[in-house]
Design a protein around this motif. Structure first.
Motif, PDB file in Angstrom:
ATOM      1  N   LEU A 193      -3.174   2.716 -12.479  1.00 57.38           N
ATOM      2  CA  LEU A 193      -2.254   3.641 -11.816  1.00 57.38           C
ATOM      3  C   LEU A 193      -2.614   3.815 -10.345  1.00 57.38           C
ATOM      4  N   ALA A 194      -3.895   3.739 -10.011  1.00 57.97           N
ATOM      5  CA  ALA A 194      -4.300   3.795  -8.604  1.00 57.97           C
ATOM      6  C   ALA A 194      -3.785   2.574  -7.848  1.00 57.97           C
ATOM      7  N   VAL A 195      -3.782   1.434  -8.502  1.00 54.59           N
ATOM      8  CA  VAL A 195      -3.234   0.222  -7.877  1.00 54.59           C
ATOM      9  C   VAL A 195      -1.738   0.411  -7.620  1.00 54.59           C
ATOM     10  N   HIS A 196      -1.047   1.067  -8.523  1.00 54.45           N
ATOM     11  CA  HIS A 196       0.385   1.313  -8.319  1.00 54.45           C
ATOM     12  C   HIS A 196       0.638   2.210  -7.118  1.00 54.45           C
ATOM     13  N   ALA A 197      -0.327   3.008  -6.747  1.00 48.43           N
ATOM     14  CA  ALA A 197      -0.170   3.872  -5.579  1.00 48.43           C
ATOM     15  C   ALA A 197      -0.345   3.103  -4.275  1.00 48.43           C
ATOM     16  N   GLN A 198      -0.851   1.872  -4.350  1.00 45.53           N
ATOM     17  CA  GLN A 198      -1.014   1.045  -3.152  1.00 45.53           C
ATOM     18  C   GLN A 198       0.337   0.628  -2.612  1.00 45.53           C
ATOM     19  N   THR A 199       0.305   0.172  -1.383  1.00 51.12           N
ATOM     20  CA  THR A 199       1.546  -0.277  -0.764  1.00 51.12           C
ATOM     21  C   THR A 199       1.775  -1.779  -0.908  1.00 51.12           C
ATOM     22  N   VAL A 200       0.819  -2.515  -1.445  1.00 53.11           N
ATOM     23  CA  VAL A 200       0.949  -3.962  -1.564  1.00 53.11           C
ATOM     24  C   VAL A 200       1.789  -4.287  -2.796  1.00 53.11           C
ATOM     25  N   HIS A 201       3.032  -4.663  -2.541  1.00 54.86           N
ATOM     26  CA  HIS A 201       4.007  -4.899  -3.607  1.00 54.86           C
ATOM     27  C   HIS A 201       3.594  -6.047  -4.531  1.00 54.86           C
TER      28      HIS A 201
END
Length: 154
Positions: free
Chosen positions: A47-55
């Motif tokens: 879920l933290a990765v989903h908060a990143q901006t890298v699509h």
């Protein structure tokens, strides 16, 4: 094991994340329910990765989780998804949580695995989510509710 894998998933290089996701998908496919604790332990990192901006990275992680949910029944992860769906400030995290809840509802339909109480809790959260400011979150919540209606008509 969850900590080193989490570090690989947080890596800024998309190739590292993609390869990690490929290997995790294979691991989940082979181990299935035996991998449920690892699945639960890495979910906050996911879920933290989903908060990143890298699509590109988000899509690789999402693909891996969507493929793994049917393989790894892990109802103990559902409270985290519901909590983050209600409270997370990141639109992309809320989108992912609604998507994952819908996939779990479709996949974990084995008789008695999800109790009536779980169905009610998830349904309540998804109905509240229909008021989310993000159209993508609302779309995922509607899709999850439709899956819920088809999989559990009572």
């Amino acid at each position: 094991m969850a900590i080193p894998i989490s570090e690989l998933l947080k890596d800024a290089r998309s190739t590292v994340v993609k390869r990690t996701c490929e290997h995790l998908a294979k691991l989940f496919n082979r181990c299935q329910s035996d991998a449920r604790y690892l699945f639960k332990d890495i979910m906050p990192t996911i879920l933290a990765v989903h908060a990143q901006t890298v699509h590109v990275i988000r899509l690789a992680v999402q693909k891996m989780i969507m493929e793994s949910i049917p393989e790894v029944p892990c109802k103990m992860i559902m409270p985290l998804w519901m909590e983050r769906l209600k409270l997370d400030k990141s639109r992309t995290v809320r989108e992912a949580c609604a998507l994952y809840l819908g996939q779990a509802l479709m996949s974990w339909t084995e008789e008695g695995y999800l109790t009536e109480e779980i169905w009610m809790q998830v349904g309540t959260v998804l109905i509240r989510t229909l008021r989310d400011p993000s159209p993508d979150v609302r779309t995922n919540a509607k899709a999850a509710l439709a899956k819920m209606r088809n999989a559990h008509p009572t």
